[in-house]
Write a protein that holds these residues in place. Structure first.
Motif, PDB file in Angstrom:
ATOM      1  N   ASP A 163      -5.854  18.633 -19.206  1.00  0.00           N
ATOM      2  CA  ASP A 163      -5.351  19.810 -18.503  1.00  0.00           C
ATOM      3  C   ASP A 163      -5.904  19.774 -17.078  1.00  0.00           C
ATOM      4  OD1 ASP A 163      -4.181  22.144 -17.806  1.00  0.00           O
ATOM      5  OD2 ASP A 163      -5.419  23.436 -19.063  1.00  0.00           O
ATOM      6  N   THR A 164      -5.130  19.229 -16.169  1.00  0.00           N
ATOM      7  CA  THR A 164      -5.626  18.968 -14.830  1.00  0.00           C
ATOM      8  C   THR A 164      -4.639  19.468 -13.787  1.00  0.00           C
ATOM      9  OG1 THR A 164      -6.478  17.230 -13.380  1.00  0.00           O
ATOM     10  CG2 THR A 164      -4.589  16.672 -14.756  1.00  0.00           C
ATOM     11  N   THR A 165      -5.033  19.406 -12.549  1.00  0.00           N
ATOM     12  CA  THR A 165      -4.150  19.833 -11.463  1.00  0.00           C
ATOM     13  C   THR A 165      -3.094  18.779 -11.202  1.00  0.00           C
ATOM     14  OG1 THR A 165      -5.516  18.794  -9.760  1.00  0.00           O
ATOM     15  CG2 THR A 165      -6.083  21.054 -10.398  1.00  0.00           C
ATOM     16  N   GLU A 166      -2.069  19.198 -10.469  1.00  0.00           N
ATOM     17  CA  GLU A 166      -1.010  18.246 -10.125  1.00  0.00           C
ATOM     18  C   GLU A 166      -1.569  17.093  -9.305  1.00  0.00           C
ATOM     19  OE1 GLU A 166       3.215  18.194  -7.654  1.00  0.00           O
ATOM     20  OE2 GLU A 166       2.407  20.111  -8.393  1.00  0.00           O
ATOM     21  N   HIS A 167      -2.517  17.397  -8.416  1.00  0.00           N
ATOM     22  CA  HIS A 167      -3.136  16.339  -7.599  1.00  0.00           C
ATOM     23  C   HIS A 167      -3.913  15.358  -8.475  1.00  0.00           C
ATOM     24  CE1 HIS A 167      -5.202  14.397  -4.257  1.00  0.00           C
ATOM     25  NE2 HIS A 167      -6.349  14.615  -4.894  1.00  0.00           N
ATOM     26  N   GLN A 168      -4.711  15.886  -9.407  1.00  0.00           N
ATOM     27  CA  GLN A 168      -5.494  15.018 -10.292  1.00  0.00           C
ATOM     28  C   GLN A 168      -4.580  14.211 -11.211  1.00  0.00           C
ATOM     29  OE1 GLN A 168      -8.513  14.240 -10.211  1.00  0.00           O
ATOM     30  NE2 GLN A 168      -9.022  13.370 -12.211  1.00  0.00           N
ATOM     31  N   GLU A 169      -3.499  14.835 -11.658  1.00  0.00           N
ATOM     32  CA  GLU A 169      -2.541  14.123 -12.512  1.00  0.00           C
ATOM     33  C   GLU A 169      -1.949  12.925 -11.783  1.00  0.00           C
ATOM     34  OE1 GLU A 169       1.864  15.116 -14.277  1.00  0.00           O
ATOM     35  OE2 GLU A 169       0.303  16.662 -14.531  1.00  0.00           O
ATOM     36  N   ARG A 170      -1.579  13.144 -10.503  1.00  0.00           N
ATOM     37  CA  ARG A 170      -1.047  12.050  -9.701  1.00  0.00           C
ATOM     38  C   ARG A 170      -2.098  10.954  -9.521  1.00  0.00           C
ATOM     39  NH1 ARG A 170      -0.005  14.677  -5.299  1.00  0.00           N
ATOM     40  NH2 ARG A 170       1.843  15.655  -6.207  1.00  0.00           N
ATOM     41  N   PHE A 171      -3.367  11.369  -9.359  1.00  0.00           N
ATOM     42  CA  PHE A 171      -4.464  10.414  -9.202  1.00  0.00           C
ATOM     43  C   PHE A 171      -4.622   9.551 -10.459  1.00  0.00           C
ATOM     44  CE2 PHE A 171      -8.980   9.638 -10.208  1.00  0.00           C
ATOM     45  CZ  PHE A 171      -9.284   8.727  -9.217  1.00  0.00           C
ATOM     46  N   LEU A 172      -4.526  10.164 -11.628  1.00  0.00           N
ATOM     47  CA  LEU A 172      -4.654   9.411 -12.880  1.00  0.00           C
ATOM     48  C   LEU A 172      -3.554   8.360 -13.000  1.00  0.00           C
ATOM     49  CD1 LEU A 172      -5.486  12.295 -15.400  1.00  0.00           C
ATOM     50  CD2 LEU A 172      -7.018  10.476 -14.640  1.00  0.00           C
ATOM     51  N   ARG A 173      -2.322   8.783 -12.719  1.00  0.00           N
ATOM     52  CA  ARG A 173      -1.205   7.844 -12.824  1.00  0.00           C
ATOM     53  C   ARG A 173      -1.370   6.691 -11.843  1.00  0.00           C
ATOM     54  NH1 ARG A 173       2.369  12.369 -13.096  1.00  0.00           N
ATOM     55  NH2 ARG A 173       3.209  12.703 -15.184  1.00  0.00           N
ATOM     56  N   GLN A 174      -1.624   7.019 -10.607  1.00  0.00           N
ATOM     57  CA  GLN A 174      -1.718   5.985  -9.564  1.00  0.00           C
ATOM     58  C   GLN A 174      -2.898   5.054  -9.812  1.00  0.00           C
ATOM     59  OE1 GLN A 174      -1.812   8.303  -5.959  1.00  0.00           O
ATOM     60  NE2 GLN A 174       0.418   8.630  -5.922  1.00  0.00           N
ATOM     61  N   SER A 175      -3.989   5.599 -10.326  1.00  0.00           N
ATOM     62  CA  SER A 175      -5.163   4.768 -10.590  1.00  0.00           C
ATOM     63  C   SER A 175      -4.856   3.714 -11.644  1.00  0.00           C
ATOM     64  CB  SER A 175      -6.339   5.632 -11.042  1.00  0.00           C
ATOM     65  OG  SER A 175      -6.731   6.524 -10.027  1.00  0.00           O
ATOM     66  N   LEU A 176      -4.127   4.098 -12.685  1.00  0.00           N
ATOM     67  CA  LEU A 176      -3.747   3.121 -13.711  1.00  0.00           C
ATOM     68  C   LEU A 176      -2.710   2.138 -13.177  1.00  0.00           C
ATOM     69  CD1 LEU A 176      -3.579   5.200 -17.021  1.00  0.00           C
ATOM     70  CD2 LEU A 176      -5.071   3.276 -16.531  1.00  0.00           C
ATOM     71  N   GLN A 177      -1.795   2.624 -12.343  1.00  0.00           N
ATOM     72  CA  GLN A 177      -0.782   1.727 -11.773  1.00  0.00           C
ATOM     73  C   GLN A 177      -1.419   0.658 -10.893  1.00  0.00           C
ATOM     74  OE1 GLN A 177       1.913   4.406  -9.804  1.00  0.00           O
ATOM     75  NE2 GLN A 177       3.224   4.666 -11.610  1.00  0.00           N
ATOM     76  N   ARG A 178      -2.488   1.011 -10.186  1.00  0.00           N
ATOM     77  CA  ARG A 178      -3.152   0.048  -9.299  1.00  0.00           C
ATOM     78  C   ARG A 178      -3.846  -1.071 -10.080  1.00  0.00           C
ATOM     79  NH1 ARG A 178      -4.288   4.598  -5.873  1.00  0.00           N
ATOM     80  NH2 ARG A 178      -6.260   4.976  -6.965  1.00  0.00           N
ATOM     81  N   MET A 179      -4.076  -0.854 -11.367  1.00  0.00           N
ATOM     82  CA  MET A 179      -4.733  -1.869 -12.189  1.00  0.00           C
ATOM     83  C   MET A 179      -3.759  -2.956 -12.656  1.00  0.00           C
ATOM     84  SD  MET A 179      -7.830  -0.900 -12.153  1.00  0.00           S
ATOM     85  CE  MET A 179      -7.538  -0.131 -10.554  1.00  0.00           C
ATOM     86  N   ARG A 180      -2.465  -2.727 -12.468  1.00  0.00           N
ATOM     87  CA  ARG A 180      -1.482  -3.690 -12.951  1.00  0.00           C
ATOM     88  C   ARG A 180      -1.634  -5.038 -12.268  1.00  0.00           C
ATOM     89  NH1 ARG A 180       4.068  -0.156 -12.611  1.00  0.00           N
ATOM     90  NH2 ARG A 180       3.658   1.311 -14.312  1.00  0.00           N
ATOM     91  N   ARG A 181      -1.359  -6.083 -13.061  1.00  0.00           N
ATOM     92  CA  ARG A 181      -1.386  -7.442 -12.531  1.00  0.00           C
ATOM     93  C   ARG A 181      -0.113  -8.155 -12.969  1.00  0.00           C
ATOM     94  NH1 ARG A 181      -6.618  -9.588 -15.318  1.00  0.00           N
ATOM     95  NH2 ARG A 181      -5.483  -8.582 -17.019  1.00  0.00           N
ATOM     96  N   THR A 182       0.307  -9.102 -12.198  1.00  0.00           N
ATOM     97  CA  THR A 182       1.551  -9.816 -12.549  1.00  0.00           C
ATOM     98  C   THR A 182       1.399 -10.587 -13.850  1.00  0.00           C
ATOM     99  OG1 THR A 182       0.831 -11.647 -11.142  1.00  0.00           O
ATOM    100  CG2 THR A 182       2.321 -10.023 -10.166  1.00  0.00           C
ATOM    101  N   GLU A 183       0.163 -10.957 -14.200  1.00  0.00           N
ATOM    102  CA  GLU A 183      -0.031 -11.718 -15.442  1.00  0.00           C
ATOM    103  C   GLU A 183      -0.138 -10.829 -16.680  1.00  0.00           C
ATOM    104  OE1 GLU A 183      -4.157 -11.744 -13.372  1.00  0.00           O
ATOM    105  OE2 GLU A 183      -2.023 -11.677 -12.814  1.00  0.00           O
ATOM    106  N   ASP A 184      -0.089  -9.508 -16.505  1.00  0.00           N
ATOM    107  CA  ASP A 184      -0.124  -8.613 -17.661  1.00  0.00           C
ATOM    108  C   ASP A 184       1.054  -8.910 -18.579  1.00  0.00           C
ATOM    109  OD1 ASP A 184      -2.370  -7.346 -16.717  1.00  0.00           O
ATOM    110  OD2 ASP A 184      -1.283  -5.636 -15.848  1.00  0.00           O
ATOM    111  N   PRO A 185       0.827  -8.964 -19.900  1.00  0.00           N
ATOM    112  CA  PRO A 185       1.930  -9.273 -20.824  1.00  0.00           C
ATOM    113  C   PRO A 185       2.912  -8.125 -21.015  1.00  0.00           C
ATOM    114  CG  PRO A 185      -0.084  -8.823 -22.054  1.00  0.00           C
ATOM    115  CD  PRO A 185      -0.454  -8.827 -20.603  1.00  0.00           C
ATOM    116  N   PHE A 186       2.481  -6.901 -20.694  1.00  0.00           N
ATOM    117  CA  PHE A 186       3.333  -5.725 -20.878  1.00  0.00           C
ATOM    118  C   PHE A 186       3.274  -4.861 -19.627  1.00  0.00           C
ATOM    119  CE2 PHE A 186       0.853  -6.505 -24.837  1.00  0.00           C
ATOM    120  CZ  PHE A 186       1.843  -7.163 -25.547  1.00  0.00           C
TER     121      PHE A 186
END
Length: 919
Positions: free
Chosen positions: A149-172
């Motif tokens: 249960d977080t703010t809209e700003h924090q929610e966007r931060f969570l999503r973007q933080s996980l997106q930044r971890m993506r790598r081209t070699e990720d299988p999924f």
């Protein structure tokens, strides 16, 4: 007020069985409304009406879309603003892309640009229509549910933080969905089938603010037996993990907590794969999410088989077809190679080297694949079979039953069980299912009938000889037992009783929370936990005092509780190929037996060796491995769609006035007597009140009806079931079905059933009904009378179904209990001099004269497909009347040219004399 109810001509929520259907139709309706608005303009009566409709559809979709990553909350609000700002052309373009992407699944493969000025030249082919090679090149897509249960700003931060971890070699590749509460998390995992992992953060709250009834019905399923409201805030996170595992055990959960390790260590966290302590290590979380999905995605044997097919080898063993050599060198069978392609032959071998393992002594990838299947299906051990569930049943019976053991058997179960009893030398007690005379089919065995036989054997001092009970769950016609109640009450009478549940048609049930509670493995795991609790011991002791000295009638009328030291011993045989993805004859045996290691393992291994080929088909094994991967990752989605397809058929037939003239879908009321429907449910769909939530029904009733099976009464057409199946459905329209009765046909949906298939079926039924209307409209009075006579014969003049009579005294141990030695009867018939033949008319005449005749073989009319006579069974007048009334062309074990095969009086007398002499 429900926004849908004020949406003019739009269907209301009660018209939808599931929120998934509602969502799909709402997006489609929104696209149509905006395209109409673009055509007509925003002014005028029509434009204002369409704009109002679009606004209400946005309002209706808002609470639904918060549980999905695509199009996502940000994009959804952008689309809504386009409508508010009268940017109708841009909105129409964006909605067209969203609707097509949702329908085709394109959002799983690539980013969908929603701005009108962004070019999107990609096509929107349905994922299922793409070539397998093209789909295999892409990375599978899933969604991660974050509970915070977080703010809209924090929610966007969570999503973007996980997106930044993506790598081209990720299988999924995955996208995140953020919901605020524990209740929203439970709605999300039941509603959004894309979710594969759940991250529970310390900021979550308890209650959902969602007020949409079709979503809130998911919460009612959890509230039945969970005290969620009593939780303290520090318990929300761990409890969320536990409930996620209970509802969808295949999902991975990750707990982020600020509590100390001591507080968390002793709690039940379900299948929580990792606990993160008050840290924002997004890379570690990202890697764990991928690792968890990879664990389920792994297919040990299929991967090994693919690797083997790529290896250059010299073949100096059996199988000329191996590597395709005998085909590629042929001048005459090249068409076979062209039809199947090279891979199937490259993967053929009789060798167990090269990492391929042996099915009979698995130690490598087959063993690993079976262990993964055990995890997926909730068993302690799982064994693959490449020659069907018929063989699985014989393996289990031979492994568990010794000559002379008493086994209680559902009389109208699959014939493999009857033959298994012959091979094992069991003394069989046949139990009668309740009959459905009107439709020429049997139901299931009432618990009262099962308890009656057990108590009778106990009174005769034979309970120690009782070894096992065999029941079909669910039946071909879709009747499902209350498995937990059956096992608990039977264990209360005999605490080490073994249960063999034939789930040939029920393999899919594990992957739906409603179905899972009535599966053998699901109940076995529940009992293993509940029997260990102090509450269970106290309840049993209390009941024992209350029932001291009770007679049989009292015990039959009491819900008996098992003793705390009862042994949970459950086996399930499943035809994976019938209801999940596998090549034909791919089946599994699931074991959840507390005494397997100490008592059964060696005999099971010998039985498995006896019945399993030393040359198993590797392609079937690989398909079982891949089928397991599929259900762990998308079984929930596919089973949900399967149920929706069946419900759509029900609703269409119930609601179509022309179809109602000639057809009727049999309901729970038709197929389950009132005594076994404690909930009082009569039908899953009522045109006046909409859908009934079946969760409470499946919790309560002794028998329930599997909605994926649609039994259609066709007597009103004047055609019997077999004729309607062959002449109308198959020959004329190419629709294939398995089962019929005298006046019904059975339509079975499966995980491959599409909405197009459902639409085609309804279209065909409507066409048949129209043709009948036209035929009767032009018919003469005599022709109409002939039609009415045929209908009356099929609907009203139906022969009563016979019960099991009894075994002849020559095959019984005594008069007090009904068990019979089916093995000695079966092999007595091997001597031709011991048998004689009588026509059906002669047999009936002899019975009327008081003569006793005994069947020497199995007699199985098809349909309905169950044995009405078994070796050693006394032939009754009721059975003969049923046989004479049958109008089927196929009766297994019966020779029309000779008649019914029976034992001679001399053979029976000699056997009785021998038995008395030995006695």
């Amino acid at each position: 007020m429900d926004s849908q109810k004020s949406a003019g001509k739009l269907p209301t929520i009660r018209d939808y069985y599931s929120a998934t259907q509602l969502r799909a139709d709402r997006w489609s309706a929104l696209r149509e409304a905006v395209e109409g608005l673009h055509t007509h303009g925003i002014g005028g009566t029509q434009g204002k009406k369409l704009r109002k409709t679009a606004e209400m559809l946005f309002e209706a979709l808002e609470p639904i879309e918060r549980y999905w990553a695509f199009p996502g909350a940000h994009n959804f609000e952008h689309l809504r603003r386009l409508l508010q700002n009268d940017s109708i052309e841009d909105l129409a373009v964006s909605l067209r892309r969203v609707a097509r992407a949702l329908t085709s699944g394109a959002y799983r493969r690539r980013s969908i640009p929603l701005a009108a000025d962004d070019h999107d030249n990609e096509d929107y082919e349905d994922e299922a229509s793409l070539a397998p090679e093209a789909r295999a090149l892409g990375r599978p897509y899933f969604e991660v549910l974050i509970v915070d249960d977080t703010t809209e700003h924090q929610e966007r931060f969570l999503r973007q933080s996980l997106q930044r971890m993506r790598r081209t070699e990720d299988p999924f590749i995955y996208e995140a969905v953020v919901v605020p509460s524990l209740e929203d998390a439970l709605i999300g995992i039941l509603f959004n089938y894309n979710v594969q992992a759940v991250v529970v953060r310390p900021g979550l709250t308890l209650k959902s603010h969602n007020e949409l009834p079709i979503l809130n019905q998911y919460l009612s399923r959890v509230a039945e037996d969970e005290e969620v409201d009593a939780l303290e805030p520090h318990e929300y996170g761990p409890e969320a993990c536990r409930l996620i595992a209970k509802i969808r055990p295949e999902l991975d959960a990750y707990l982020v907590t600020d509590r100390s390790v001591e507080d968390i260590a002793g709690r039940d966290l379900g299948r929580c794969r990792r606990v993160f302590y008050n840290q924002e290590d997004f890379l570690e979380l990202h890697l764990n999410i991928l690792r968890g999905v990879s664990r389920r995605y792994k297919t040990p044997f299929f991967t090994a088989l693919k690797e083997y097919s790529r290896q250059p080898t010299g073949v100096f063993h059996a199988m000329p077809i191996s590597r395709g050599k005998s085909i590629s060198r042929s001048h005459w069978i090249q068409d076979m190679g062209a039809f199947y392609g090279p891979n199937i032959f490259l993967a053929e071998t009789s060798a167990t080297s090269g990492g391929l393992d042996s099915l009979l002594e698995p130690r490598g990838p087959i063993k690993e694949a079976q262990d993964m299947a055990a995890r997926a299906f909730g068993s302690k051990h799982t064994f693959f079979a490449t020659n069907g569930t018929s063989t699985c049943n014989k393996i289990v019976v031979q492994a568990l039953v010794r000559p002379g053991d008493i086994v209680l058997v559902d009389r109208d179960c699959h014939k493999s069980h009857h033959y298994g009893m012959v091979l094992a030398g069991a003394n069989v007690v046949y139990m009668d299912s309740y009959p459905l005379h009107e439709y020429s089919m049997y139901g299931a065995v009432p618990l009262r009938e099962i308890k009656h036989h057990l108590l009778k054997l106990k009174a005769a001092g034979k309970l120690d000889q009782v070894r096992m009970i065999t029941l079909t769950n669910c039946t071909f016609d879709g009747l499902v037992y209350n498995v937990q109640r059956v096992m608990e009450e039977c264990l209360a009478i005999k605490k080490d009783l073994i249960f063999l549940w034939d789930e040939a048609w029920f393999a899919f049930a594990r992957f739906n929370p409603t179905y899972r509670q009535r599966t053998a493995m699901g109940v076995a795991n529940t009992l293993r936990e509940s029997l260990r609790t102090p509450q269970a011991a106290a309840a049993w002791e209390k009941q024992q005092k209350e029932l001291e000295g009770a007679d049989e009638e009292t015990l039959l009328n009491t819900r008996l509780l098992p003793p705390p030291d009862a042994r949970v011993r459950a086996y399930a045989t499943q035809s994976t190929h019938k209801t999940l993805t596998s090549l034909r004859q791919g089946s599994m045996i699931h074991v959840n037996d507390q005494d397997f290691k100490g008592e059964v393992e060696q005999s099971f291994h010998e039985a498995y060796m006896t019945h399993t080929s030393t040359s198993p088909n590797y392609q079937i094994i690989a398909s079982l491995d891949v089928g397991r991967r599929q259900v762990e990752l998308e079984g929930f989605e596919f089973v949900q769609r399967q149920v929706e397809s069946a419900m759509a058929i029900r609703r269409a037939i119930h609601s179509h006035p022309l179809l109602q003239k000639y057809f009727r879908v049999l309901t729970a009321k038709d197929m389950i007597p009132e005594d076994y429907r404690e909930s009082g449910i009569e039908s899953y769909f009522d045109p006046d009140h909409g859908w009934v939530d079946k969760w409470n029904v499946w919790n309560l009733d002794e028998f329930v009806l599997d909605p994926t099976r649609v039994t259609l009464a066709v007597g009103g057409t004047g055609w019997d079931g077999d004729t309607f199946k062959t002449k109308i459905l198959m020959d004329k329209y190419g629709i294939q079905i398995n089962k019929t009765s005298r006046n019904t046909v059975l339509f079975m949906t499966n995980i491959g059933t599409t909405r197009s298939s459902v639409a085609y079926l309804i279209e065909v039924l409507v066409e048949v009904a129209k043709e009948l209307d036209e035929l009767l409209d032009d018919a003469s009075r005599m022709e109409r009378r002939s039609f009415e006579n045929r209908v009356t014969a099929l609907v009203e003049h139906v022969p009563p179904l016979p019960d099991f009579s009894r075994f002849h005294d020559a095959f019984r141990a005594g008069p007090d209990t009904p068990e019979g030695d089916i093995r000695s009867a079966f092999f007595l018939a091997y001597e031709e001099d011991n048998c004689d033949y009588f026509s059906l008319d002669d047999t009936m005449a002899k019975l009327k004269q008081g003569e006793e005749l005994v069947s020497s073989s199995f007699i199985i009319p098809y349909p309905p497909g169950f044995p009405i006579l078994v070796p050693g069974q006394v032939i009754s007048k009721e059975i003969m009347a049923f046989m004479q009334a049958l109008d089927v062309s196929e009766i297994h074990g019966f020779r029309p040219d000779l008649g019914l095969r029976v034992f001679t009086k001399e053979a029976l007398q000699a056997l009785m004399t021998k038995s008395n002499g030995e006695g």
